[in-house]
Every structure is written in structure tokens, then in C-alpha cells.
Design an enzyme around this catalytic site. Structure first.
Site, PDB file in Angstrom:
ATOM      1  N   HIS A  60       0.845  -1.196   0.000  1.00  0.00           N
ATOM      2  CA  HIS A  60       0.000   0.000   0.000  1.00  0.00           C
ATOM      3  C   HIS A  60       0.882   1.248   0.000  1.00  0.00           C
ATOM      4  CE1 HIS A  60       0.831   0.700   4.254  1.00  0.00           C
ATOM      5  NE2 HIS A  60       0.182   1.842   4.156  1.00  0.00           N
ATOM      6  N   THR A 109      10.584  -0.276  -8.075  1.00  0.00           N
ATOM      7  CA  THR A 109       9.417   0.537  -8.422  1.00  0.00           C
ATOM      8  C   THR A 109       8.642  -0.033  -9.600  1.00  0.00           C
ATOM      9  OG1 THR A 109      10.711   1.931  -9.919  1.00  0.00           O
ATOM     10  CG2 THR A 109      10.551   2.644  -7.621  1.00  0.00           C
ATOM     11  N   ARG A 124      17.773  -0.977 -11.457  1.00  0.00           N
ATOM     12  CA  ARG A 124      17.883  -1.178 -12.901  1.00  0.00           C
ATOM     13  C   ARG A 124      18.607  -2.496 -13.137  1.00  0.00           C
ATOM     14  NH1 ARG A 124      22.929  -0.194 -14.702  1.00  0.00           N
ATOM     15  NH2 ARG A 124      24.333   0.912 -13.316  1.00  0.00           N
TER      16      ARG A 124
END
Length: 173
Positions: A60, A109, A124
Site C-alpha cells: 500500500h 518501483t 535497474r
């Protein structure tokens, strides 16, 4: 040996706790980090997953709560044969594929494809799982190997290990 067994039993108790809270957990998983409190049921893990110490899985995002009256929520699905390094944060709405290694301190992310090694903030891709495996198998051939579990090492073994690792890396059971 007692400390090692205690660690295994503690891990198994942790997996039971997380399953009771709704996390789907495969076989041979090691959860030393934490999973978002209250939304654990949005997390699934395949087999052979390690969530290292200090790593967090978030399902969340409360940044919208005051603005909209609601928190954003999203699933986190983790494939098989995944290592999530210490201090990593996995954000909501992320899928981590199979055979993935995530470097310590990374911020995840976005979803991660199968067979990837990722690191950074934001994370990355820095290589493939196969490249990582090959590199470390070669390193294993020329590096010191320690076969006593860390919780069972004598002071003499610890001092020897410290001295041998002065200028390089080794491998510990």
C-alpha cells in the site's frame, strides 16, 4: 548446531505466521525481512525465495490517503528462485519474475523480468541470472570457503576468516 536449528525453526514459525495473515508462500522460502502490515494477503511468493534482513515488501501507498481519502494498494507477486537483498524496498503493483537477484538497498518501483540481476535506487538491470551464476562459480574456485555455519564458528575460525578476507571475498555456508 543448536543456534543453526533455532534459526531454521524461527524461519518456519515466521512462514506460518505470514501464511496465517494471507501471504502465499512456496517451499523453501526464507523471510528475514518484513511484509506490509494489514495488506499481507496481496503478496505471493514462489519457491526458493529469500527476503533478506531489513528488506520490506509494501502493498500500500499512503501518500494519497489525506488527498483522496484512500490509500493506493497493489499486489506484489514474486516468482521462483528469487533473492531480495538486505534493505531492499519493493513497492506495490510489482511482479518479480523467476530467477531474479536484487542487490541490497535497492528500491523496486517496476516489475522485473525473469533471469535478471538488478540493483540501485530506482533499481535497474545490471546483468542476467546466468552471468551472475557463472561469475560466482568461477570466483568460488579461487576463493576461501568456510564450511562451519556462522552461528557455530569458534573464535579461532572467526579470526582466521577475518584475516583471509583482508583483500578479497570468500564463501560461507
Amino acid at each position: 548446531m543448536y543456534n543453526f536449528l533455532r534459526l531454521i525453526l524461527k524461519r518456519n514459525m515466521s512462514n506460518k505466521k505470514w501464511r496465517k495473515r494471507g501471504v502465499e508462500i512456496g517451499d523453501n522460502c526464507h523471510i528475514y525481512g518484513s511484509i506490509d502490515n494489514g495488506h499481507e494477503f496481496l503478496v505471493s511468493m514462489g519457491n526458493n525465495v529469500t527476503l533478506a534482513s531489513g528488506a520490506r515488501i509494501l502493498t500500500h501507498d499512503g501518500s494519497t490517503k489525506k488527498l483522496l481519502g484512500y490509500s493506493k494498494v497493489g499486489r506484489v507477486d514474486i516468482g521462483n528462485n528469487v533473492f531480495i537483498g538486505a534493505g531492499t524496498i519493493v513497492l506495490p503493483n510489482v511482479r518479480i519474475g523467476n530467477q531474479v537477484i536484487i542487490g541490497a538497498g535497492s528500491i523496486i518501483t517496476k516489475s522485473i523480468a525473469d533471469n535478471s540481476v538488478v540493483a540501485g535506487n530506482p533499481a535497474r538491470v545490471i546483468g542476467t541470472y546466468a552471468e551472475f551464476t557463472k561469475k560466482n562459480k568461477l570466483l568460488l574456485e579461487t576463493s576461501p570457503i568456510y564450511k562451519t555455519h556462522y552461528s557455530e564458528k569458534t573464535m579461532k575460525e572467526k579470526m582466521q576468516m577475518k584475516a583471509e578476507l583482508l583483500n578479497g571475498i570468500g564463501f560461507d555456508i
